[in-house]
Motif scaffolding. Structure first.
Motif, PDB file in Angstrom:
ATOM      1  N   UNK A   1       0.792  -1.305  -0.074  1.00  0.00           N
ATOM      2  CA  UNK A   1      -0.019   0.086   0.103  1.00  0.00           C
ATOM      3  C   UNK A   1       0.721   1.207  -0.037  1.00  0.00           C
ATOM      4  N   UNK A   2       1.895   1.198   0.665  1.00  0.00           N
ATOM      5  CA  UNK A   2       2.822   2.394   1.073  1.00  0.00           C
ATOM      6  C   UNK A   2       3.371   2.859  -0.145  1.00  0.00           C
ATOM      7  N   UNK A   3       3.797   1.917  -1.006  1.00  0.00           N
ATOM      8  CA  UNK A   3       4.466   2.095  -2.309  1.00  0.00           C
ATOM      9  C   UNK A   3       3.409   2.977  -3.546  1.00  0.00           C
ATOM     10  N   UNK A   4       2.258   2.548  -3.350  1.00  0.00           N
ATOM     11  CA  UNK A   4       1.434   3.085  -4.381  1.00  0.00           C
ATOM     12  C   UNK A   4       0.258   4.060  -3.878  1.00  0.00           C
ATOM     13  N   UNK A   5      -0.138   4.244  -2.624  1.00  0.00           N
ATOM     14  CA  UNK A   5      -1.119   4.832  -2.036  1.00  0.00           C
ATOM     15  C   UNK A   5      -0.880   6.442  -2.554  1.00  0.00           C
ATOM     16  N   UNK A   6       0.175   6.995  -2.844  1.00  0.00           N
ATOM     17  CA  UNK A   6       0.565   8.389  -3.044  1.00  0.00           C
ATOM     18  C   UNK A   6       0.355   8.666  -4.482  1.00  0.00           C
ATOM     19  N   UNK A   7      -0.060   7.505  -5.289  1.00  0.00           N
ATOM     20  CA  UNK A   7      -0.484   7.977  -6.858  1.00  0.00           C
ATOM     21  C   UNK A   7      -1.711   8.846  -6.841  1.00  0.00           C
ATOM     22  N   UNK A   8      -2.284   8.376  -5.719  1.00  0.00           N
ATOM     23  CA  UNK A   8      -3.769   9.168  -5.698  1.00  0.00           C
ATOM     24  C   UNK A   8      -3.520  10.686  -5.590  1.00  0.00           C
ATOM     25  N   UNK A   9      -2.592  11.129  -5.338  1.00  0.00           N
ATOM     26  CA  UNK A   9      -2.182  12.799  -5.313  1.00  0.00           C
ATOM     27  C   UNK A   9      -0.963  13.247  -5.183  1.00  0.00           C
ATOM     28  N   UNK A  10      -0.211  13.173  -4.171  1.00  0.00           N
ATOM     29  CA  UNK A  10       0.968  13.794  -3.797  1.00  0.00           C
ATOM     30  C   UNK A  10       2.308  13.542  -5.046  1.00  0.00           C
ATOM     31  N   UNK A  11       2.139  12.420  -5.361  1.00  0.00           N
ATOM     32  CA  UNK A  11       3.328  11.897  -6.337  1.00  0.00           C
ATOM     33  C   UNK A  11       2.994  12.314  -7.775  1.00  0.00           C
ATOM     34  N   UNK A  12       1.935  12.322  -8.263  1.00  0.00           N
ATOM     35  CA  UNK A  12       1.538  12.972  -9.430  1.00  0.00           C
ATOM     36  C   UNK A  12       1.617  14.623  -9.333  1.00  0.00           C
ATOM     37  N   UNK A  13       1.360  15.099  -8.089  1.00  0.00           N
ATOM     38  CA  UNK A  13       1.384  16.489  -8.081  1.00  0.00           C
ATOM     39  C   UNK A  13       2.661  16.792  -8.116  1.00  0.00           C
ATOM     40  N   UNK A  14       3.895  16.365  -7.257  1.00  0.00           N
ATOM     41  CA  UNK A  14       4.818  16.727  -7.365  1.00  0.00           C
ATOM     42  C   UNK A  14       5.693  16.622  -8.988  1.00  0.00           C
ATOM     43  N   UNK A  15       5.107  15.674  -9.518  1.00  0.00           N
ATOM     44  CA  UNK A  15       5.661  15.288 -10.684  1.00  0.00           C
ATOM     45  C   UNK A  15       5.092  16.169 -12.098  1.00  0.00           C
ATOM     46  N   UNK A  16       3.894  16.525 -12.011  1.00  0.00           N
ATOM     47  CA  UNK A  16       3.419  17.575 -12.858  1.00  0.00           C
ATOM     48  C   UNK A  16       3.874  18.710 -12.327  1.00  0.00           C
ATOM     49  N   UNK A  17       4.269  19.228 -11.197  1.00  0.00           N
ATOM     50  CA  UNK A  17       4.726  20.583 -10.928  1.00  0.00           C
ATOM     51  C   UNK A  17       6.115  20.525 -11.424  1.00  0.00           C
ATOM     52  N   UNK A  18       6.935  19.547 -11.541  1.00  0.00           N
ATOM     53  CA  UNK A  18       8.170  19.315 -12.061  1.00  0.00           C
ATOM     54  C   UNK A  18       8.307  19.242 -13.626  1.00  0.00           C
ATOM     55  N   UNK A  19       7.245  18.735 -14.205  1.00  0.00           N
ATOM     56  CA  UNK A  19       6.944  18.645 -15.755  1.00  0.00           C
ATOM     57  C   UNK A  19       6.411  19.933 -16.205  1.00  0.00           C
ATOM     58  N   UNK A  20       5.651  20.573 -15.519  1.00  0.00           N
ATOM     59  CA  UNK A  20       5.255  21.902 -15.773  1.00  0.00           C
ATOM     60  C   UNK A  20       6.363  23.107 -16.170  1.00  0.00           C
TER      61      UNK A  20
END
Ligand code: NAD
Ligand code: ZN
Ligand code: ZN
Length: 419
Positions: free
Chosen positions: A161-180
């Protein structure tokens, strides 16, 4: 069932509420195995997001097991294990078809109210006020997930669970922030905020090829975690402007990320104005970033802003030809590619977790996260954990909070590519 309910400013309680039911044929009911508290939940906790009602169920980062599906659901069946994106998207509108998932036109039943404030409404969000649809959140034993064929990502059992839970928000959010930031090799990125979103933005910027990341905050354990990823750090209490200028050969960072948003510390002016309700947000970081960003640079804003801000040097942004990108994360777009990065062991998102607690202790956990007490960086709530309280512990507030060592041993930590 038991759920974390908002009852007013700094008042969340774990209450017994009716179990969720299938309301529409496209719904699924999820038995929540793990949920998390997000920095965005703190804006609700501190009373800065309007249209919350006492009893509203919080939580937009969660995962679990499908236990029931509506008649129209094709892709999910009971027993599937899924992570659910925080924004609710229909999959069929103009915005969903253009991968702008958080801007979906069809999932906010209160869109007309939201549009009065913003011109047009974005997607409905789990557990995030009536302005965003009034959906019950996932800090609960069970949750109803609308458009179940569109959002939830099935995850294989070999991930924890702990490896994938943050796909719900903060990992994509940090990633999109960097991609932007549209990074090019050799570029330098400055990131304000070493909270969970900042941590993922730091690692994502390095994964995406940034030469150097400079991270800014004043919470020691968060700064240390940023350094462990390979960032250079400076305290937000120091002269950030001069430091960034000096570290970029006098030119300013190529890209700046505001991973702080509406509750930035450091400006008494904003604190007074926000308290007096003369502005809705404290744009201290936004001002700093606009002024120090290099000419022609990128300004990426994942930090949440809620309304109207004051004394923002828009002239500086204009004069220097900055590009500004921001918004709620289009989580759906990033879940599968980021799961693949986890699979390839480029990153293990569990690095950010400092505390794991039973759902029953959510009120104390909110307070601890809000106060940044006890080295708290990220809290995972376990709704199915019914361990009885430890009666021997001294204080009520700390009774059941079982602290975990926040830092994964250095030897076990995966260094992002490019760090
Ligand atoms: N865009 C999205 O879809 C999205 C998704 C998730 C979170 N968010 C937002 O991202 C922001 C960060 O979330 P988080 O979970 O990391 O929250 P958090 O509250 O845990 O972290 C914020 C960090 O910013 C630091 N900070 C405050 N003022 C600062 C300053 N002047 N300079 C430097 N650092 C400063 C704080 O010390 C803290 O460590 C929040 O606004 C949250 O609402 C946005
Ligand atoms: Zn969030
Ligand atoms: Zn849509």
């Amino acid at each position: 069932m038991r759920a974390v309910c908002w009852n007013g400013k700094k008042d969340v309680r774990v209450e017994t509420v009716p179990d969720p039911k299938i309301l529409n044929p496209g719904d699924a009911i999820i038995k929540v195995s793990s949920a998390a508290i997000c920095g965005s939940d703190l804006h609700l906790y501190h009373g800065y997001i309007p249209s919350m009602k006492p009893g509203d169920i919080l939580g937009h980062e969660f995962m679990g097991e499908v236990v029931e599906v509506g008649k129209a659901v094709r892709k999910l069946k009971p027993g599937d294990r899924v992570v659910v994106p925080f924004c609710i998207s229909c999959g069929n509108c103009y915005y969903c078809e253009h991968q702008l998932w958080s801007l979906c036109d069809n999932t906010n039943p209160n869109a007309w109210v939201n549009a009065k404030l913003n011109g047009f409404s974005g997607a409905g969000l789990f557990g995030y006020s009536h302005l965003y649809g009034g959906y019950a959140g996932g800090q609960a034993e069970y949750v109803r997930v609308p458009f179940a064929d569109v959002g939830p990502l099935k995850v294989p059992l070999h991930f924890t669970d702990e490896q994938v839970l943050f796909l719900s928000d903060i990992f994509p959010t940090g990633y999109m922030a960097a991609e932007n930031c549209n990074l090019k090799p050799g570029q330098i990125v400055a990131i304000w905020g070493c909270g969970p979103v900042g941590q993922f933005a730091i690692r994502s910027a390095l994964l995406l090829g940034a030469e150097k990341v400079i991270a800014i905050d004043n919470v020691p354990e968060r700064i240390e975690l940023a350094e462990q990823a390979g960032a250079i750090t400076i305290s937000s209490d120091d002269d950030v402007h001069e430091f960034l200028k000096e570290r970029t050969g006098g030119r300013g960072p190529d890209a700046c990320i505001d991973a702080v948003g509406m509750e930035a510390h450091g400006s008494t002016y904003d604190l007074i104005k926000q308290t007096a309700r003369l502005e809705t947000d404290r744009p201290y970081v936004l001002r700093q970033a606009m002024r120090i960003c290099r000419k022609g640079g990128m300004l990426s804003v994942p930090g949440v802003y809620g309304g109207f801000i004051d004394k923002v040097p828009f002239g500086a942004a204009f004069a220097k030809g900055l590009t500004i990108r921001m918004g709620q994360t289009h989580v759906h777009k990033y879940m599968q590619p980021l799961l693949e990065r986890i699979e390839r062991k480029e990153i293990d998102p569990s690095f950010v977790i400092s505390h794991r607690v039973p759902l029953a202790d959510a009120a104390e956990a909110y307070k601890m996260f809000a106060d940044k007490a006890d080295g708290c960086i990220k809290v995972v709530l376990k709704p199915q954990d019914t361990t009885p309280p430890d009666k021997t512990a001294k204080t009520g507030a700390r009774r059941r909070l079982r602290r975990e060592q926040w830092a994964v041993p250095r030897s076990k930590r995966l260094r992002p590519v490019g760090a």
